[in-house]
Design an enzyme around this catalytic site. Structure first.
Site: not given
Ligand code: ASP
Length: 345
Positions: A12, A56-57, A277-278, A89
């Site tokens: 982002t 995008d990650s 899972q905690c 992400d």
């Molecule tokens: N979808 C974006 C990513 O992980 C979200 C971010 O960067 O906050 O590349």
């Protein structure tokens, strides 16, 4: 003057809105630079290494981890620290992976990103980026890096990357480290908690591990899970490791079929690791009778590790080693602060 290499992968932080679709998409390096002129006016020298096209990650995979780790390795002697701009992400996965791939790291590698794109008025991008650079450049009185490990800086906290999880898709405070305290806090000053930092032996050179094996799976238990689901995961062709997400202190249904399927998988050489899972706390098999089956089946404990760190640690160990007993032993050993065998008092 400190020298920092800014490795740019996307996320982002680098995005602009596409006027046609209304969706966010990666921008280019030149556009990004115009938004952060401060990068080139401080007393820290910053060089940029863009991995274009920015992604995008959600599209980041082990090849990208390897590219990031190699970039640090190849430029290790030329810089005092490294900042990796990355989408939030999957940042915890990448940060965890690099913590294992860069063995004996003695310089800071700080991941950061943002929740709002850099060009947006209320964006958290600039603050995250500029503070991450300051942290990567920070040295003590005798010139040693203050936090020479792989970390994530976000909002106002610095975390050990392999202890983090993304917890919020909306708020600026997007990451948490439930089982380990933050390593620094940024306010008017940046306050470091050096006693919590993981230091490698400076006499041992950096070692790069690039190979990973993706034949791993996460099996999340839930009340009512069927034999068919468990069987189909454990019988996946080529499977070598499983993160078994259990209840509470590492508990699972006591059904005989579950025990049999797990035992069968362990006997076929699949490494199964118990991860609760905690979000907070550790696995303690044997505390309740409902975890005894897992112990008997040959499932090993992941203690208080995160799923992100456990998964990437398995991929790294399985990718580099063949001896199952050695891999199991290393999974249960902290390699770079990713788990605590004894809970912190
Ligand atoms: N979808 C974006 C990513 O992980 C979200 C971010 O960067 O906050 O590349």
């Amino acid at each position: 003057m400190s020298n920092i290499l800014l490795i740019f992968t996307g996320g982002t932080i680098s995005m602009v809105r596409n006027p046609k679709t209304g969706g966010l998409r990666p921008a280019d390096m030149e556009t990004f630079k115009t938004f952060v002129p401060e990068l080139f006016s401080s007393d820290i020298h910053v060089d940029m290494l863009p991995f274009t096209p920015f992604i995008d990650s959600s599209d980041v995979n082990p090849d990208n981890w390897s590219r990031m780790a190699r970039a640090v390795y190849d430029h290790y002697d030329d810089y005092d620290g490294f900042v990796i701009l990355h989408g939030t992400d999957t940042m915890s996965y990448s940060g965890s992976a690099l913590s294992f791939m860069l063995e004996n790291l003695n310089k800071p590698v700080v991941f950061t990103g943002s929740q709002l794109p850099v060009g947006v008025l209320r964006s958290d991008a600039k603050e995250n980026l500029l503070t991450a650079i300051e942290i990567a450049a920070a040295k003590d009185e005798v010139g040693n890096a203050i936090v020479p490990e792989v970390t994530i800086f976000f909002e106002d906290k610095l975390f050990r990357a392999n202890r983090t999880t993304k917890i919020n898709s909306e708020h600026f405070e997007a990451f948490a480290s439930y089982n380990y305290p933050s390593l620094a806090k940024a306010g008017v000053h940046i306050t470091y908690r050096s006693h919590l930092v993981h230091y490698s032996d400076p006499r041992i050179p950096l070692k790069l591990h690039e190979s990973t094996d993706c034949n791993v799976a996460v099996l999340k238990l839930f009340p009512g899970i069927t034999q068919q689901v468990v069987r189909s995961i454990l019988r996946t062709k080529g499977l070598r490791g499983v993160v078994l997400e259990t209840f509470g202190a590492g508990n699972a249904p006591s059904a005989k079929w579950l025990y049999r399927l797990l035992r069968d998988a362990v006997d076929r050489g699949i490494i199964i690791v118990n991860k609760t899972q905690c979000s907070t706390g550790s696995v303690e098999m044997g505390q309740y009778e409902v975890s005894l089956n897992l112990l008997k089946a040959g499932v090993i404990s992941g203690y208080d590790i995160t799923t992100e760190a456990l998964l990437t640690k398995m991929m790294y160990l399985i990718g580099g080693l063949d001896d199952i007993q050695q891999i199991k032993q290393l999974i249960q050993t902290p390699l770079c602060g990713e788990l605590t065998v004894e809970p912190l008092l």
